[in-house]
Structures are given as structure tokens and as C-alpha cells.
Write an enzyme that holds these catalytic residues in place. Structure first.
Site, PDB file in Angstrom:
ATOM      1  CB  CYS A   5      -0.936   0.010   1.205  1.00 38.16           C
ATOM      2  SG  CYS A   5      -1.826   1.599   1.361  1.00 38.16           S
ATOM      3  CB  CYS A   8       0.701   1.407   4.330  1.00 41.24           C
ATOM      4  SG  CYS A   8      -0.953   0.979   4.925  1.00 41.24           S
ATOM      5  CG  ASP A  31      -2.239  14.940  -4.908  1.00 45.87           C
ATOM      6  OD1 ASP A  31      -3.222  14.274  -4.514  1.00 45.87           O
ATOM      7  OD2 ASP A  31      -1.665  14.734  -6.009  1.00 45.87           O
ATOM      8  CG  HIS A  47      -4.637  -0.422   4.737  1.00 49.70           C
ATOM      9  ND1 HIS A  47      -4.119   0.277   3.679  1.00 49.70           N
ATOM     10  CD2 HIS A  47      -5.618  -1.211   4.231  1.00 49.70           C
ATOM     11  CE1 HIS A  47      -4.746  -0.073   2.565  1.00 49.70           C
ATOM     12  NE2 HIS A  47      -5.660  -0.981   2.872  1.00 49.70           N
ATOM     13  CG  ASN A  87     -12.143  10.907  -5.452  1.00 49.08           C
ATOM     14  OD1 ASN A  87     -13.176  11.557  -5.579  1.00 49.08           O
ATOM     15  ND2 ASN A  87     -10.956  11.385  -5.804  1.00 49.08           N
ATOM     16  N   GLY A  93     -13.025   7.624  -9.185  1.00 52.29           N
ATOM     17  CA  GLY A  93     -11.624   7.892  -9.500  1.00 52.29           C
ATOM     18  C   GLY A  93     -10.661   7.601  -8.371  1.00 52.29           C
ATOM     19  CG  HIS A  98      -4.113   4.268   3.129  1.00 58.61           C
ATOM     20  ND1 HIS A  98      -3.221   3.459   3.821  1.00 58.61           N
ATOM     21  CD2 HIS A  98      -4.432   5.282   3.955  1.00 58.61           C
ATOM     22  CE1 HIS A  98      -3.027   3.980   5.028  1.00 58.61           C
ATOM     23  NE2 HIS A  98      -3.752   5.092   5.128  1.00 58.61           N
ATOM     24  CG  HIS A 100      -6.612   9.486  -0.294  1.00 62.51           C
ATOM     25  ND1 HIS A 100      -6.753   8.150  -0.599  1.00 62.51           N
ATOM     26  CD2 HIS A 100      -6.860  10.154  -1.433  1.00 62.51           C
ATOM     27  CE1 HIS A 100      -7.068   8.021  -1.884  1.00 62.51           C
ATOM     28  NE2 HIS A 100      -7.141   9.230  -2.416  1.00 62.51           N
ATOM     29  CG  HIS A 102      -8.188  14.550  -2.696  1.00 66.35           C
ATOM     30  ND1 HIS A 102      -7.135  14.511  -3.581  1.00 66.35           N
ATOM     31  CD2 HIS A 102      -8.768  13.321  -2.736  1.00 66.35           C
ATOM     32  CE1 HIS A 102      -7.091  13.298  -4.159  1.00 66.35           C
ATOM     33  NE2 HIS A 102      -8.068  12.564  -3.658  1.00 66.35           N
TER      34      HIS A 102
END
Ligand code: DGP
Length: 114
Positions: A5, A8, A31, A47, A87, A93, A98, A100, A102
Site C-alpha cells: 500500500c 502505508c 499531493d 490502513h 473518492n 476515481g 487507502h 485519504h 483531499h
């Protein structure tokens, strides 16, 4: 930590990232392909594949993540507003499995998103 991952491995500092905030359970980093002048990813170190996997047991973790994002928005001077999005799955998309968030800001953000 999940084998293979990417996030991770970033959380474990095995892969470099531009980290701007770190806590015991949460990491925030820029990003690699920014979609706005501020584009930060906020992840749990544990995770979790996506927001669809969250349960009531993650309440404290989620509160901490949103607190971190509010702090980053202040630090990045996003007083005019910003967007937090996650997402889930291929139609949305999601490319890294994992969880996240944005955090996007620094420009006017259109709605609805594409
Ligand atoms: P999503 O498509 O919602 O799963 O978002 C994944 C984001 O992760 C995407 O905006 C690009 C970013 N990303 C992918 N690989 C890396 C990396 O190695 N480092 C950093 N900093 N970001 C990455």
C-alpha cells in the site's frame, strides 16, 4: 500496515513525501499531482481502504483528521474557503486504496465536480 500500500509506506516514511503535519495517527502531505495551489492529502496511519470501511469505532480518528484539516486550512491562509473530498471506488476515481481526504484550496473551485 498493508503490504504494497503506497500510503502505508508513506505513513511509515519508507517513501518520501512533502509532509506538512504529522501526529501519532494522522499524516498530511502535499499531493504529487496538485489540482490547486493548495492540495494536501490527509490520511490515517492505519490502513483503511476507503471511507466505505469506516465504522463508529473510527469516530475519534475522524474527528482528529478533520481537526488537522481545519488547522492546515488556517496555516495555508484559505480564509476564502476550501474543499475536502474523498473518492470511493473506481467510478469516483479512487486510485489509491487507502483512505485519504483531499484538501483543496487557493483557487475558485467549480461545482458540481466532474
Ligand atoms: P485518488 O485518485 O482520490 O485515489 O487520489 C490519490 C491521490 O494521490 C492523487 O491525487 C495523486 C496522489 N498520489 C499518488 N501517488 C502519490 C505519491 O507517491 N506521493 C504523493 N504525495 N501523492 C501521490
Amino acid at each position: 500496515m498493508a503490504q504494497d500500500c503506497l500510503f502505508c509506506r508513506i505513513a511509515a516514511h519508507e517513501i518520501d513525501a512533502d509532509v506538512i503535519h504529522e501526529r501519532e495517527s494522522v499524516l498530511a502531505f502535499r499531493d504529487i499531482n496538485p489540482q490547486a495551489s493548495v492540495h494536501v492529502l490527509v490520511i490515517p496511519k492505519e490502513h483503511i481502504a476507503s471511507a466505505s470501511e469506516l465504522t463508529g469505532e473510527h469516530g475519534r480518528l475522524l474527528a482528529e483528521m478533520f481537526g488537522v484539516m481545519a488547522s492546515i486550512a488556517r496555516d495555508e491562509s484559505l480564509s476564502g474557503g476550501h474543499r475536502i473530498v474523498t473518492n470511493i471506488g473506481p467510478d469516483a476515481g479512487q486510485s489509491v486504496e487507502h483512505l485519504h481526504f483531499h484538501l483543496l484550496g487557493g483557487r475558485a473551485l467549480g461545482w458540481p465536480p466532474g
